[in-house]
Design a protein around this motif. Structure first.
Motif, PDB file in Angstrom:
ATOM      1  N   TYR A 118      39.008  38.869  29.760  1.00 32.52           N
ATOM      2  CA  TYR A 118      39.111  38.554  31.182  1.00 32.52           C
ATOM      3  C   TYR A 118      37.796  38.856  31.903  1.00 32.52           C
ATOM      4  N   THR A 161      38.152  31.431  45.035  1.00 35.64           N
ATOM      5  CA  THR A 161      38.840  31.544  43.736  1.00 35.64           C
ATOM      6  C   THR A 161      40.350  31.376  43.863  1.00 35.64           C
ATOM      7  N   SER A 211      41.410  30.088  37.501  1.00 37.86           N
ATOM      8  CA  SER A 211      42.088  30.879  36.470  1.00 37.86           C
ATOM      9  C   SER A 211      41.081  31.759  35.734  1.00 37.86           C
ATOM     10  N   GLY A 257      46.816  35.940  34.457  1.00 36.62           N
ATOM     11  CA  GLY A 257      45.967  36.571  35.470  1.00 36.62           C
ATOM     12  C   GLY A 257      45.587  37.993  35.152  1.00 36.62           C
ATOM     13  N   ASN A 258      45.611  38.364  33.879  1.00 33.80           N
ATOM     14  CA  ASN A 258      45.285  39.701  33.347  1.00 33.80           C
ATOM     15  C   ASN A 258      46.442  40.687  33.546  1.00 33.80           C
ATOM     16  N   ARG A 314      47.166  44.223  35.915  1.00 35.08           N
ATOM     17  CA  ARG A 314      48.319  44.341  36.805  1.00 35.08           C
ATOM     18  C   ARG A 314      49.088  45.638  36.519  1.00 35.08           C
ATOM     19  N   ASP A 320      49.282  36.431  43.641  1.00 40.41           N
ATOM     20  CA  ASP A 320      48.524  35.416  42.913  1.00 40.41           C
ATOM     21  C   ASP A 320      47.713  34.535  43.858  1.00 40.41           C
ATOM     22  N   SER A 331      44.269  34.934  44.700  1.00 39.96           N
ATOM     23  CA  SER A 331      42.862  34.713  44.363  1.00 39.96           C
ATOM     24  C   SER A 331      42.464  35.649  43.240  1.00 39.96           C
ATOM     25  N   VAL A 332      41.237  35.504  42.780  1.00 45.08           N
ATOM     26  CA  VAL A 332      40.685  36.459  41.814  1.00 45.08           C
ATOM     27  C   VAL A 332      40.255  37.713  42.567  1.00 45.08           C
ATOM     28  N   CYS A 373      39.697  42.986  36.496  1.00 49.70           N
ATOM     29  CA  CYS A 373      39.852  41.875  37.438  1.00 49.70           C
ATOM     30  C   CYS A 373      41.204  41.231  37.166  1.00 49.70           C
ATOM     31  N   ARG A 374      41.755  40.580  38.170  1.00 48.82           N
ATOM     32  CA  ARG A 374      43.072  39.972  37.991  1.00 48.82           C
ATOM     33  C   ARG A 374      43.292  38.946  39.098  1.00 48.82           C
ATOM     34  N   ARG A 375      44.299  38.139  38.936  1.00 48.16           N
ATOM     35  CA  ARG A 375      44.795  37.326  40.023  1.00 48.16           C
ATOM     36  C   ARG A 375      45.653  38.233  40.896  1.00 48.16           C
TER      37      ARG A 375
END
Length: 293
Positions: free
Chosen positions: A77, A149, A153, A158-159, A163, A202, A204-205, A231-233
């Motif tokens: 990611y 973003t 993806s 999204g990682n 999360r 969910d 943005s990045v 990093c994640r959504r």
């Protein structure tokens, strides 16, 4: 690049030498970078004035020496996010992300440009840097990250590892609060009401660990945002809140140089420029306040 056969090979200077030799990479100096917790990080010189950062993930948190597991897909990611954000925000000159030179996915070794030696946390008291201006520049960059973003993806789910890490702070809040005589019931309410949202946010990045210790300055005072492994959504309020909390502490205990005020005002102003007014946006304010603590 050749896959690392010995999983411990890239976890020390000697191990990284074996990895570089196996892949016919020229080097003259290897320094292990202090300060990181999740991964093994090294600064490598080719002897010709060029330095690179080598970052390696094992299925555990590096400082725990194997005691605390952590999925190695965090490196996938990070590599994806760095490449996406580098291109997406390439027109922002004052704030950058490290350029990825190579990613050895099977061995979980990420090779990046060396952004510098000093973090914003370390440089905060330096009279030669304009702390408030840095707050302004980082805020504008962060708004653009979240704005551009929305439909980007960074990989499946999204990682999920990131999360779960974020979720941990909320799910254990009541237990920690109880140890200090604080209102554990209120903390459980915070977890039920806000912590649960982290699994489904969910928009943005998000950087995921956006604080002055992950902002690096070079000799030209260019700012580079590093350490993207969680990093994640998600929702941008978490990035805003984490930086705000850390900026408050620096301002409070290291000289009151206006980092927090400049950051928050510039973030709001930049959002307005893009057509959204945060004034009266209760959802945004609540999420920032709760995550900031």
């Amino acid at each position: 690049m050749a896959e690392v056969q010995n999983n411990e090979q890239a976890t020390s200077v000697d191990g990284l030498k074996k990895y570089l030799d196996a892949n016919n990479v020229e080097y003259s100096t290897i320094e292990q970078v202090a300060g990181g917790t999740a991964n093994f990080v090294f600064r490598v010189s080719n002897g010709k004035g060029v330095w690179r950062i080598y970052k390696h993930a094992e299925p555990y948190i590096a400082f725990s020496k194997g005691a605390i597991p952590l999925a190695v897909d965090r490196m996938d990611y990070e590599a994806t996010a760095l490449q996406v954000v580098h291109d997406l925000l390439s027109d922002v000159n004052a704030v950058k992300v490290p350029k990825v030179w190579q990613y050895d996915q099977p061995s979980k070794v990420l090779v990046m440009a060396d952004a510098g030696h000093k973090t914003l946390k370390e440089a905060y008291s330096d009279p030669d840097i304009e702390v408030a201006e840095i707050g302004h520049l980082l805020a504008e960059w962060l708004v653009l990250l979240h704005h551009k973003t929305r439909d980007i993806s960074i990989g499946a789910g999204g990682n999920p590892t990131a999360r779960s890490i974020y979720r941990y702070s909320y799910s254990n809040l009541a237990q920690v609060a109880g140890q200090y005589g604080l209102d554990a019931d209120f903390c459980r309410y915070v977890d039920r009401t806000y912590g649960c949202l982290l699994q489904s946010d969910d928009d943005s990045v998000c950087h995921g660990d956006f604080w002055p210790g992950n902002i690096v300055l070079n000799q030209e005072k260019t700012l580079t945002v590093v350490d993207w492994e969680i990093c994640r959504r998600g929702r941008g309020e978490t990035d805003v809140a984490q930086f705000a909390a850390e900026a408050y502490l620096l301002d409070r205990f290291r000289g009151r140089r206006g980092l927090l005020d400049a950051f928050l005002k510039s973030y709001r102003r930049k959002v307005q420029e893009l057509g959204k007014d945060l004034t009266g946006d209760r959802r945004f304010t609540q999420r920032v306040a709760v995550h900031m603590g």
